[in-house]
Write an enzyme that holds these catalytic residues in place. Structure first.
Site, PDB file in Angstrom:
ATOM      1  N   SER A 106       0.826  -1.198   0.000  1.00  0.00           N
ATOM      2  CA  SER A 106       0.000   0.000   0.000  1.00  0.00           C
ATOM      3  C   SER A 106       0.870   1.261   0.000  1.00  0.00           C
ATOM      4  O   SER A 106       1.663   1.464  -0.903  1.00  0.00           O
ATOM      5  CB  SER A 106      -0.963  -0.039   1.190  1.00  0.00           C
ATOM      6  OG  SER A 106      -1.962   0.940   1.075  1.00  0.00           O
ATOM      7  N   ASP A 132      -5.814  -3.690  -2.246  1.00  0.00           N
ATOM      8  CA  ASP A 132      -4.677  -3.432  -1.359  1.00  0.00           C
ATOM      9  C   ASP A 132      -4.079  -4.734  -0.810  1.00  0.00           C
ATOM     10  O   ASP A 132      -4.781  -5.588  -0.282  1.00  0.00           O
ATOM     11  CB  ASP A 132      -5.186  -2.567  -0.201  1.00  0.00           C
ATOM     12  CG  ASP A 132      -4.090  -1.965   0.644  1.00  0.00           C
ATOM     13  OD1 ASP A 132      -3.084  -2.641   0.884  1.00  0.00           O
ATOM     14  OD2 ASP A 132      -4.251  -0.806   1.068  1.00  0.00           O
TER      15      ASP A 132
END
Length: 349
Positions: free
Chosen positions: A50, A195
């Site tokens: 991320s 993610d």
């Protein structure tokens, strides 16, 4: 010794590891009397999830005029958050209101994030990164982890290569915050990704396994990991509040719980693993343990909260000054003893 730099997810809290990296790089430059010294020269392998994936990509992004040199400094990477954080996590008051009742699928439009990623990465590709790395994501259709591998992009060509801005968009597609990232490889293969924090908020263990798998002659005792977190969230969630809310409206809380539990588990496993081979010092985990003075939400990117996060990071760096000096000493010693730091260099031949 093969050195891994691993950076957690955490949204706007990416300011914390970014500031630590600035301090580390500046110490290296001071120690070498070289203002161009960069972290990519001192670590063998990088990993990011991320916001950590974005940071890793920035540190490894090549200069278009000199492909063997870095385009961005750690200070440039930090400025992405300081200059664009509020812009990335901006939405209308009405949309924020609707999200409380689960009436929108994601809180933020992706346009602002895409614009920032395009401005920094342009048409750079994964294969061009300066060092081997993995950046995590999760394929929602195949229901499997997806690791963007720089070395696979080099060895397998267009089928496994991606635009770097798409890699960063995918690794940061946090559920409920941003829409699923539908991206395509250079060869045109479609990937619907979210993610990587859903399975590897702290990607250190994934990085360790990747290094061991690629070079099975290396023992764990020959590997050192610097793992940077974005802060331990101590937010407590009330049972009755959870019970009464719409399922989708507690999405951000579930993302927070999954991320924290994943990072804590990885940290525990790695500590035990390195302790078992009497190399506890080969795994270094750095993150602030108390975020109570700031809003710890990954999208809490108001100017005021950003200043609070900066203060937390500054205190963490001050408390770890001796550790930073020790890391610099070790990196310089490794550099002196090593003939060739790029362990996957043969892939480029």
């Amino acid at each position: 010794m093969k050195r891994i730099l691993s950076i957690d997810g955490g949204g706007i809290r990416g300011i914390i590891p970014a500031m630590f990296l600035v301090a580390l790089e500046e110490k290296l430059q001071e120690a070498t009397n070289d203002s161009n010294a960069c972290l990519a020269d001192y670590f063998d392998f990088f990993a990011g999830t991320s916001t950590g994936g974005i940071l890793a990509s920035l540190l490894l992004c090549p200069d278009p005029e000199t492909s063997t040199k870095h385009k961005y400094t750690t200070r440039d990477a930090l400025n992405v958050y300081l200059e664009h954080g509020t812009e990335i996590f901006s939405t209308t008051p009405f949309r924020r209101f609707l999200s409380r009742f689960g009436l929108v699928s994601e809180l933020y439009h992706e346009q602002n994030l895409n614009k920032v990623l395009l401005s920094y990465f342009g048409d750079h590709k994964l294969c061009e990164l300066l060092k081997p790395c993995i950046i995590t994501a999760y394929n929602i259709e195949l229901r499997k982890n997806h690791l963007f591998r720089q070395q696979k992009a080099i060895s397998h060509g267009a089928q496994r290569d991606f635009l770097l801005r798409d890699v960063c968009r995918a690794t940061s597609a946090a559920p409920t915050y941003f829409a699923v990232a539908e991206i395509f490889s250079v060869a045109g293969t479609r990937y619907p990704l979210v993610d990587g924090g859903v399975f590897a908020h702290n990607p250190s263990l994934s990085a360790l396994l990747e290094v061991i798998k690629s070079f099975n002659s290396y023992r764990i005792s020959d590997i050192s990991i610097l793992s940077l977190g974005t802060g331990i969230s101590k937010v407590s969630y009330n049972y009755e509040d959870f019970k009464k809310k719409w399922a989708i409206s507690i999405g951000p809380a579930l993302v927070d719980i999954m991320g924290s539990s994943s990072a804590e588990s990885t940290d525990y496993y790695l500590k035990q693993l390195f302790r078992s081979v009497n190399k506890s010092n080969n795994y270094i985990r750095v993150e602030p343990e108390n975020l109570s003075s700031a809003n710890p939400a990954m999208d809490a990117a108001t100017p005021r909260n950003i200043q609070k996060i900066i203060a937390i990071a500054d205190r963490m760096i001050s408390e770890n000054e001796n550790l930073i000096n020790d890391i610099v000493t070790d990196l310089l010693q490794d550099k002196k003893n090593s003939r060739e730091r790029s362990v996957w260099n043969f892939l480029k031949n």
